[in-house]
Design a protein around this motif. Structure first.
Motif, PDB file in Angstrom:
ATOM      1  N   ASP A   5       0.833  -1.209   0.000  1.00 18.25           N
ATOM      2  CA  ASP A   5       0.000   0.000   0.000  1.00 18.25           C
ATOM      3  C   ASP A   5       0.866   1.257   0.000  1.00 18.25           C
ATOM      4  OD1 ASP A   5      -2.295  -1.567   0.080  1.00 18.25           O
ATOM      5  OD2 ASP A   5      -2.518  -1.397   2.267  1.00 18.25           O
ATOM      6  N   LEU A   6       1.919   1.246   0.802  1.00 19.95           N
ATOM      7  CA  LEU A   6       2.794   2.410   0.879  1.00 19.95           C
ATOM      8  C   LEU A   6       3.556   2.635  -0.427  1.00 19.95           C
ATOM      9  CD1 LEU A   6       4.084   2.013   4.532  1.00 19.95           C
ATOM     10  CD2 LEU A   6       2.653   3.869   3.650  1.00 19.95           C
ATOM     11  N   ILE A   7       3.982   1.555  -1.067  1.00 23.54           N
ATOM     12  CA  ILE A   7       4.676   1.697  -2.356  1.00 23.54           C
ATOM     13  C   ILE A   7       3.718   2.238  -3.412  1.00 23.54           C
ATOM     14  CG2 ILE A   7       5.793   0.416  -4.230  1.00 23.54           C
ATOM     15  CD1 ILE A   7       7.026  -1.384  -2.034  1.00 23.54           C
ATOM     16  N   GLU A   8       2.472   1.783  -3.422  1.00 25.49           N
ATOM     17  CA  GLU A   8       1.478   2.316  -4.358  1.00 25.49           C
ATOM     18  C   GLU A   8       1.211   3.794  -4.094  1.00 25.49           C
ATOM     19  OE1 GLU A   8      -2.009  -0.146  -4.274  1.00 25.49           O
ATOM     20  OE2 GLU A   8      -0.936  -1.880  -5.080  1.00 25.49           O
ATOM     21  N   LEU A   9       1.113   4.154  -2.825  1.00 26.99           N
ATOM     22  CA  LEU A   9       0.907   5.553  -2.460  1.00 26.99           C
ATOM     23  C   LEU A   9       2.105   6.404  -2.878  1.00 26.99           C
ATOM     24  CD1 LEU A   9      -1.157   7.384  -1.126  1.00 26.99           C
ATOM     25  CD2 LEU A   9      -0.128   6.848   1.084  1.00 26.99           C
ATOM     26  N   TRP A  10       3.307   5.849  -2.736  1.00 22.79           N
ATOM     27  CA  TRP A  10       4.528   6.528  -3.179  1.00 22.79           C
ATOM     28  C   TRP A  10       4.450   6.810  -4.680  1.00 22.79           C
ATOM     29  CZ3 TRP A  10       9.166   8.558  -1.587  1.00 22.79           C
ATOM     30  CH2 TRP A  10      10.177   8.671  -2.538  1.00 22.79           C
ATOM     31  N   GLY A  11       4.004   5.817  -5.454  1.00 24.81           N
ATOM     32  CA  GLY A  11       3.882   6.001  -6.897  1.00 24.81           C
ATOM     33  C   GLY A  11       2.919   7.117  -7.255  1.00 24.81           C
ATOM     34  N   LYS A  12       1.806   7.189  -6.554  1.00 24.45           N
ATOM     35  CA  LYS A  12       0.846   8.276  -6.794  1.00 24.45           C
ATOM     36  C   LYS A  12       1.451   9.629  -6.435  1.00 24.45           C
ATOM     37  CE  LYS A  12      -3.229   5.417  -6.079  1.00 24.45           C
ATOM     38  NZ  LYS A  12      -4.347   5.093  -5.194  1.00 24.45           N
ATOM     39  N   THR A  13       2.166   9.666  -5.342  1.00 21.57           N
ATOM     40  CA  THR A  13       2.803  10.917  -4.929  1.00 21.57           C
ATOM     41  C   THR A  13       3.860  11.339  -5.941  1.00 21.57           C
ATOM     42  OG1 THR A  13       2.377  10.429  -2.609  1.00 21.57           O
ATOM     43  CG2 THR A  13       4.110  12.025  -3.075  1.00 21.57           C
ATOM     44  N   ALA A  76       7.860   7.386   2.882  1.00 26.44           N
ATOM     45  CA  ALA A  76       9.126   6.656   3.018  1.00 26.44           C
ATOM     46  C   ALA A  76       9.452   6.397   4.486  1.00 26.44           C
ATOM     47  CB  ALA A  76      10.250   7.424   2.338  1.00 26.44           C
ATOM     48  N   ARG A  77       9.165   7.367   5.356  1.00 26.39           N
ATOM     49  CA  ARG A  77       9.397   7.148   6.800  1.00 26.39           C
ATOM     50  C   ARG A  77       8.503   6.030   7.324  1.00 26.39           C
ATOM     51  NH1 ARG A  77       9.713  12.699   6.773  1.00 26.39           N
ATOM     52  NH2 ARG A  77       7.597  12.945   7.557  1.00 26.39           N
ATOM     53  N   ASP A  78       7.237   6.035   6.897  1.00 25.42           N
ATOM     54  CA  ASP A  78       6.331   4.955   7.306  1.00 25.42           C
ATOM     55  C   ASP A  78       6.841   3.612   6.785  1.00 25.42           C
ATOM     56  OD1 ASP A  78       4.641   6.688   8.614  1.00 25.42           O
ATOM     57  OD2 ASP A  78       3.137   6.752   7.013  1.00 25.42           O
ATOM     58  N   LEU A  79       7.306   3.612   5.550  1.00 22.20           N
ATOM     59  CA  LEU A  79       7.828   2.384   4.957  1.00 22.20           C
ATOM     60  C   LEU A  79       9.077   1.905   5.699  1.00 22.20           C
ATOM     61  CD1 LEU A  79       7.199   0.476   2.630  1.00 22.20           C
ATOM     62  CD2 LEU A  79       8.536   1.935   1.142  1.00 22.20           C
ATOM     63  N   ALA A  80       9.924   2.845   6.103  1.00 20.19           N
ATOM     64  CA  ALA A  80      11.145   2.486   6.828  1.00 20.19           C
ATOM     65  C   ALA A  80      10.828   1.884   8.193  1.00 20.19           C
ATOM     66  CB  ALA A  80      12.037   3.706   6.981  1.00 20.19           C
ATOM     67  N   SER A  81       9.675   2.206   8.740  1.00 19.79           N
ATOM     68  CA  SER A  81       9.320   1.674  10.057  1.00 19.79           C
ATOM     69  C   SER A  81       8.778   0.245   9.985  1.00 19.79           C
ATOM     70  CB  SER A  81       8.294   2.586  10.737  1.00 19.79           C
ATOM     71  OG  SER A  81       7.035   2.479  10.100  1.00 19.79           O
ATOM     72  N   LEU A  82       8.505  -0.214   8.753  1.00 16.58           N
ATOM     73  CA  LEU A  82       8.022  -1.586   8.558  1.00 16.58           C
ATOM     74  C   LEU A  82       9.199  -2.518   8.279  1.00 16.58           C
ATOM     75  CD1 LEU A  82       5.022  -0.981   6.115  1.00 16.58           C
ATOM     76  CD2 LEU A  82       4.912  -1.336   8.587  1.00 16.58           C
ATOM     77  N   PRO A  83       9.006  -3.799   8.471  1.00  9.91           N
ATOM     78  CA  PRO A  83      10.040  -4.746   8.044  1.00  9.91           C
ATOM     79  C   PRO A  83       9.978  -4.882   6.510  1.00  9.91           C
ATOM     80  CG  PRO A  83       8.203  -5.928   9.019  1.00  9.91           C
ATOM     81  CD  PRO A  83       7.915  -4.468   9.186  1.00  9.91           C
ATOM     82  N   VAL A  84      10.692  -4.013   5.808  1.00  7.71           N
ATOM     83  CA  VAL A  84      10.644  -3.956   4.344  1.00  7.71           C
ATOM     84  C   VAL A  84      11.261  -5.232   3.773  1.00  7.71           C
ATOM     85  CG1 VAL A  84      11.403  -2.671   2.316  1.00  7.71           C
ATOM     86  CG2 VAL A  84      10.739  -1.441   4.374  1.00  7.71           C
ATOM     87  N   THR A  85      10.513  -5.871   2.889  1.00  8.86           N
ATOM     88  CA  THR A  85      10.973  -7.144   2.342  1.00  8.86           C
ATOM     89  C   THR A  85      11.266  -7.093   0.852  1.00  8.86           C
ATOM     90  OG1 THR A  85       8.695  -7.852   1.966  1.00  8.86           O
ATOM     91  CG2 THR A  85       9.697  -8.457   4.077  1.00  8.86           C
TER      92      THR A  85
END
Length: 124
Positions: A5-13, A76-85
């Motif tokens: 979801d965060l990567i998709e939101l990043w793409g829209k941004t 990106a900060r929210d994404l960094a707080s997740l266990p990015v795989t």
């Protein structure tokens, strides 16, 4: 939100950043083209109108760029707080600091170009 979801939101941004640059860039290019046709020799009212349109478009474009880039940094900060795989998630996090170029450098370039055009329009 999850990583996808965060990567998709990043793409829209990111798309918002790109689109927000189109109008100011197009107007600046059009004004330079008009300058080749001697816009500086037109009436004062027309030159003031052209400057006002450029300024309004530039301000709105800069605000849109700044807000989209700031939102992208938050994503990106929210994404960094997740266990990015995924590699995509790691790439988003690593590219986030470059959004400062969009936030500060791009508007600064607009200001320099705008000032140069104003000098050409009003101090030929």
């Amino acid at each position: 939100m999850n990583e996808r979801d965060l990567i998709e939101l990043w793409g829209k941004t990111r798309w918002h950043v790109i689109v927000s640059q189109l109008a100011p860039t197009g107007l600046l290019g059009f004004t330079v083209w008009l300058g080749i046709l001697n816009l500086a020799d037109t009436s004062l009212a027309l030159r003031i109108s052209a400057a006002g349109i450029l300024l309004a478009s530039g301000i709105l474009g800069a605000l849109a760029q700044y807000s989209a880039a700031t939102e992208g940094m938050a994503i990106a900060r929210d994404l960094a707080s997740l266990p990015v795989t995924t590699a995509a998630g790691r790439q988003v996090v690593s590219l986030a600091p470059l959004l400062n170029v969009v936030r500060f450098v791009t508007p600064a370039i607009f200001i320099v170009v705008f000032v140069a055009l104003i000098i050409e329009l009003f101090l030929p």
